[in-house]
Motif scaffolding. Sequence first.
Motif, PDB file in Angstrom:
ATOM      1  N   VAL A  80       0.856  -1.188   0.000  1.00  0.00           N
ATOM      2  CA  VAL A  80       0.000   0.000   0.000  1.00  0.00           C
ATOM      3  C   VAL A  80       0.891   1.236   0.000  1.00  0.00           C
ATOM      4  CG1 VAL A  80      -1.800  -1.238   1.250  1.00  0.00           C
ATOM      5  CG2 VAL A  80      -0.110   0.089   2.530  1.00  0.00           C
ATOM      6  N   PRO A  81       0.334   2.443  -0.252  1.00  0.00           N
ATOM      7  CA  PRO A  81       1.154   3.659  -0.198  1.00  0.00           C
ATOM      8  C   PRO A  81       1.911   3.764   1.121  1.00  0.00           C
ATOM      9  CG  PRO A  81      -0.968   4.151  -1.174  1.00  0.00           C
ATOM     10  CD  PRO A  81      -1.043   2.725  -0.688  1.00  0.00           C
ATOM     11  N   ALA A  82       3.118   4.320   1.054  1.00  0.00           N
ATOM     12  CA  ALA A  82       4.016   4.332   2.221  1.00  0.00           C
ATOM     13  C   ALA A  82       3.363   4.931   3.459  1.00  0.00           C
ATOM     14  CB  ALA A  82       5.288   5.103   1.872  1.00  0.00           C
ATOM     15  N   ASP A 104       6.762  -5.497   3.734  1.00  0.00           N
ATOM     16  CA  ASP A 104       6.137  -4.435   2.947  1.00  0.00           C
ATOM     17  C   ASP A 104       6.980  -4.164   1.718  1.00  0.00           C
ATOM     18  OD1 ASP A 104       8.270  -2.964   4.396  1.00  0.00           O
ATOM     19  OD2 ASP A 104       7.325  -1.214   3.505  1.00  0.00           O
ATOM     20  N   VAL A 105       6.566  -3.212   0.882  1.00  0.00           N
ATOM     21  CA  VAL A 105       7.298  -2.929  -0.355  1.00  0.00           C
ATOM     22  C   VAL A 105       7.584  -1.439  -0.523  1.00  0.00           C
ATOM     23  CG1 VAL A 105       6.320  -4.955  -1.498  1.00  0.00           C
ATOM     24  CG2 VAL A 105       5.171  -2.743  -1.743  1.00  0.00           C
ATOM     25  N   ASP A 111      12.157   5.527   8.799  1.00  0.00           N
ATOM     26  CA  ASP A 111      11.054   6.031   9.624  1.00  0.00           C
ATOM     27  C   ASP A 111       9.915   5.028   9.686  1.00  0.00           C
ATOM     28  OD1 ASP A 111      12.444   8.351  10.110  1.00  0.00           O
ATOM     29  OD2 ASP A 111      11.401   9.534   8.590  1.00  0.00           O
ATOM     30  N   LEU A 112       9.644   4.381   8.563  1.00  0.00           N
ATOM     31  CA  LEU A 112       8.559   3.397   8.511  1.00  0.00           C
ATOM     32  C   LEU A 112       8.846   2.236   9.457  1.00  0.00           C
ATOM     33  CD1 LEU A 112       6.799   2.051   5.346  1.00  0.00           C
ATOM     34  CD2 LEU A 112       7.734   0.461   7.014  1.00  0.00           C
ATOM     35  N   THR A 113      10.078   1.737   9.439  1.00  0.00           N
ATOM     36  CA  THR A 113      10.437   0.595  10.278  1.00  0.00           C
ATOM     37  C   THR A 113      10.329   0.946  11.755  1.00  0.00           C
ATOM     38  OG1 THR A 113      11.894  -0.291   8.567  1.00  0.00           O
ATOM     39  CG2 THR A 113      12.247  -1.080  10.814  1.00  0.00           C
ATOM     40  N   ILE A 250       8.292  11.041  -2.126  1.00  0.00           N
ATOM     41  CA  ILE A 250       9.512  10.256  -1.919  1.00  0.00           C
ATOM     42  C   ILE A 250      10.671  11.159  -1.506  1.00  0.00           C
ATOM     43  CG2 ILE A 250      11.265   8.866  -3.093  1.00  0.00           C
ATOM     44  CD1 ILE A 250       8.997   7.675  -4.793  1.00  0.00           C
ATOM     45  N   LEU A 251      10.850  12.252  -2.219  1.00  0.00           N
ATOM     46  CA  LEU A 251      11.968  13.154  -1.929  1.00  0.00           C
ATOM     47  C   LEU A 251      11.811  13.827  -0.574  1.00  0.00           C
ATOM     48  CD1 LEU A 251      12.290  14.705  -5.495  1.00  0.00           C
ATOM     49  CD2 LEU A 251      13.869  13.083  -4.431  1.00  0.00           C
TER      50      LEU A 251
END
Length: 379
Positions: A80-82, A104-105, A111-113, A250-251
Amino acid sequence: MSARGSSDGPATPRRVAVVGGGLVGGSVALACRAAGVDEVVLTDASAGVRERAAARGLADRVEHDVAATVHGAEVVFVAVPAAAVAAVVEKVAEHAAPDAVITDVASLKYDLTVDVESRLTASSRGPDRFVGGHPMAGSERSGPEAADATLFQGATWVLTPTAGTAPRTLQAVSALLRRFGARVLALGPARHDELVALVSHLPQLAASTLADVAGQVAEEAGEVVLALAGGGFRDTTRVAASDAALWRGILAGNRVAVLAALDRYQDRLAQVREALEAHDDDGLETVLERASLARRRLVPKAVHDAVVDLVVALDDRPGTLAVATTALGEAGINVEDLAMRHAVDGGRGALLVRVSATERDRALAALVGQGLAAHVEAS
């Protein structure tokens, strides 16, 4: 389990769940089916995407919610979107079996982790069962219609284990990815973000700014600029046609690492400009030759090498697995397969790592450099 091959390696999961039916999620579902997974179940927040995914036959079943999708799954992919990943992983962990592993992908990991592990720790739902992932593969197309079972064949798929990642989690996910035809590389989350800034985000900015400059000149000089734009310009600026809103996110999400990459790039451009301005043709040629050698080294032709198995002694304590996999990843060594060998007394075990025979010495040096005992497994 052993790293000697699929015949005695980790078994193919019987059931895999995919949350997200876009290009990557749909391709994961198709790749799972091609890899021999007994049942692939998929869902998406959009009813329209679910309908299109079902029409394309991306999965054996397309469910309407996460709970029904992950029930009984051994491996769950969150595609899914980040910005939604952490909340979705938390929901997956709530409804999936306690021993199900989750990945996830998303293209940014640090930060996500931290967010995912914090949520799973707070809810006591096993942060050790999660490992972040980032497939370095894509397409200019999107949606379930673009899904392709071969999307990941030959592509690098980065996994980002931490000190809290269980060995079985990394092993289960990496084994399945190898069945997709992907090349698995393990990096720490922060190191991943630093490196993708250099090899993915900086090229996007370079292509976009070059296209922007050329577009401005075209407005001044007319269509003659387009007539002169050959294959080099098209190749160099291809990714500039990417979705601007996507790249904005992303940036912004990797701002510090992207700024560091831009600093490196600007320093090198300044050297080139100074050489040109000073009529230092030898200096300019030195930069160009160094770049030519680097390009051939960084993007070599595919060679199917023989492989060797390395045995890495690991203490049964948090973090040792991540130390080993991160050391290899940061050395740029592709990990062809991973398996754990547990000692009878449970206090110590070994990580079996399969690498190209040509990378054997560098792999051993990288491991020993981190204080790990490693040797080549006897034939």
